[in-house]
Design a protein around this motif. Sequence first.
Motif, PDB file in Angstrom:
ATOM      1  N   ASP A   1       3.388   0.658  -6.285  1.00 35.31           N
ATOM      2  CA  ASP A   1       2.403   1.158  -7.242  1.00 35.31           C
ATOM      3  C   ASP A   1       1.315   0.139  -7.546  1.00 35.31           C
ATOM      4  OD1 ASP A   1       3.805   3.531  -7.455  1.00 35.31           O
ATOM      5  OD2 ASP A   1       4.963   2.861  -9.195  1.00 35.31           O
ATOM      6  N   ASN A   2       1.540  -1.128  -7.239  1.00 31.49           N
ATOM      7  CA  ASN A   2       0.647  -2.188  -7.712  1.00 31.49           C
ATOM      8  C   ASN A   2       0.011  -3.026  -6.612  1.00 31.49           C
ATOM      9  OD1 ASN A   2       0.957  -2.027 -10.763  1.00 31.49           O
ATOM     10  ND2 ASN A   2       3.105  -2.160 -10.137  1.00 31.49           N
ATOM     11  N   VAL A   3       0.148  -2.626  -5.380  1.00 30.88           N
ATOM     12  CA  VAL A   3      -0.464  -3.377  -4.282  1.00 30.88           C
ATOM     13  C   VAL A   3      -1.987  -3.405  -4.465  1.00 30.88           C
ATOM     14  CG1 VAL A   3      -0.945  -3.378  -1.803  1.00 30.88           C
ATOM     15  CG2 VAL A   3       1.359  -2.878  -2.623  1.00 30.88           C
ATOM     16  N   PRO A   4      -2.610  -4.594  -4.462  1.00 34.51           N
ATOM     17  CA  PRO A   4      -4.074  -4.664  -4.535  1.00 34.51           C
ATOM     18  C   PRO A   4      -4.685  -4.234  -3.204  1.00 34.51           C
ATOM     19  CG  PRO A   4      -3.141  -6.866  -4.352  1.00 34.51           C
ATOM     20  CD  PRO A   4      -1.971  -5.922  -4.471  1.00 34.51           C
ATOM     21  N   GLN A   5      -5.388  -3.121  -3.209  1.00 31.89           N
ATOM     22  CA  GLN A   5      -5.839  -2.526  -1.955  1.00 31.89           C
ATOM     23  C   GLN A   5      -6.847  -3.398  -1.210  1.00 31.89           C
ATOM     24  OE1 GLN A   5      -7.213   1.401  -2.949  1.00 31.89           O
ATOM     25  NE2 GLN A   5      -5.164   2.171  -3.410  1.00 31.89           N
ATOM     26  N   GLY A   6      -7.741  -4.069  -1.949  1.00 34.05           N
ATOM     27  CA  GLY A   6      -8.729  -4.914  -1.287  1.00 34.05           C
ATOM     28  C   GLY A   6      -8.084  -6.052  -0.522  1.00 34.05           C
ATOM     29  N   LYS A   7      -7.127  -6.705  -1.152  1.00 30.74           N
ATOM     30  CA  LYS A   7      -6.425  -7.805  -0.494  1.00 30.74           C
ATOM     31  C   LYS A   7      -5.606  -7.283   0.694  1.00 30.74           C
ATOM     32  CE  LYS A   7      -5.237 -11.295  -2.856  1.00 30.74           C
ATOM     33  NZ  LYS A   7      -4.640 -12.259  -3.826  1.00 30.74           N
ATOM     34  N   LEU A   8      -4.959  -6.141   0.510  1.00 31.82           N
ATOM     35  CA  LEU A   8      -4.197  -5.537   1.604  1.00 31.82           C
ATOM     36  C   LEU A   8      -5.096  -5.297   2.812  1.00 31.82           C
ATOM     37  CD1 LEU A   8      -1.866  -4.012   2.996  1.00 31.82           C
ATOM     38  CD2 LEU A   8      -2.493  -1.999   1.635  1.00 31.82           C
TER      39      LEU A   8
ATOM     40  N   LYS B   1      -5.330   1.470  -6.875  1.00 33.74           N
ATOM     41  CA  LYS B   1      -4.426   0.413  -6.444  1.00 33.74           C
ATOM     42  C   LYS B   1      -3.150   1.048  -5.917  1.00 33.74           C
ATOM     43  CE  LYS B   1      -2.260  -0.325 -10.983  1.00 33.74           C
ATOM     44  NZ  LYS B   1      -1.895  -1.338 -11.996  1.00 33.74           N
ATOM     45  N   GLY B   2      -2.378   0.256  -5.198  1.00 35.45           N
ATOM     46  CA  GLY B   2      -1.091   0.738  -4.689  1.00 35.45           C
ATOM     47  C   GLY B   2      -1.211   1.485  -3.379  1.00 35.45           C
ATOM     48  N   THR B   3      -0.069   1.717  -2.803  1.00 32.89           N
ATOM     49  CA  THR B   3       0.062   2.548  -1.610  1.00 32.89           C
ATOM     50  C   THR B   3       1.258   3.452  -1.848  1.00 32.89           C
ATOM     51  OG1 THR B   3       0.571   2.535   0.769  1.00 32.89           O
ATOM     52  CG2 THR B   3       1.273   0.603  -0.498  1.00 32.89           C
TER      53      THR B   3
END
Length: 224
Positions: free
Chosen positions: A145-152, A188-190
Amino acid sequence: MSELLEKILNRENMNKAYKRVKANKGTSGIDEITIDDAYVYIKENWERIRAEITERKYKPQPVKRVEIPKPNGGTRNAGIPTVMDRIIQQAMVQVLSPICETFFSDYSYGFRPNRSCEQAINKLLEYINDGYEWIVDIDLEKFFDNVPQGKLMSYVHIIINDGDTESLIRKYLKAGIMINGKYEKSEKGTPQGGNLSPLLSNIILNELDKELESRGLHFTRIRR
């Protein structure tokens, strides 16, 4: 269309993805198209969908939010993509996973082909037999739920380096969520539940693995 995206969308890979999703069964997404209806839907719509993907015009549908009970109490959020989006994501995983595997740590065991929790436990026993006595158990709470999409996506770019494929991945991250019939953005999140999410989780957590390795720490990483 890039060579990588062409591999993802070729007939043989898409057929393999369809069979995998069908074998896994599962419920329908927000469009209510079931896996049993998917064959006819794909036959009637695939040329249009393929063209939209290659022209970067395809828009994945929002995932359907469901809550799944945890064994120890409470619930975790999961997102159910439409069957068509599950098939496309599975086709992506089949091509991208072998590429990503060459980057991943030998000490991670979650969501990876030919790896299991039993192997992780055996590695842990090796550490104990080597004389290590202290064990630190770390749980990344609400990770998906909290993965930072930009960094990913910056890490995805390092591994894949393909604009067409990265654009499609980003669209899935930004597809949004339907909760009780109401649309919410996914900034955010995946969403846990999509076929692509496990691979994306390993891409970003590989940075943690590399940091632990650089510090000379003994570890295993698994899924829960």
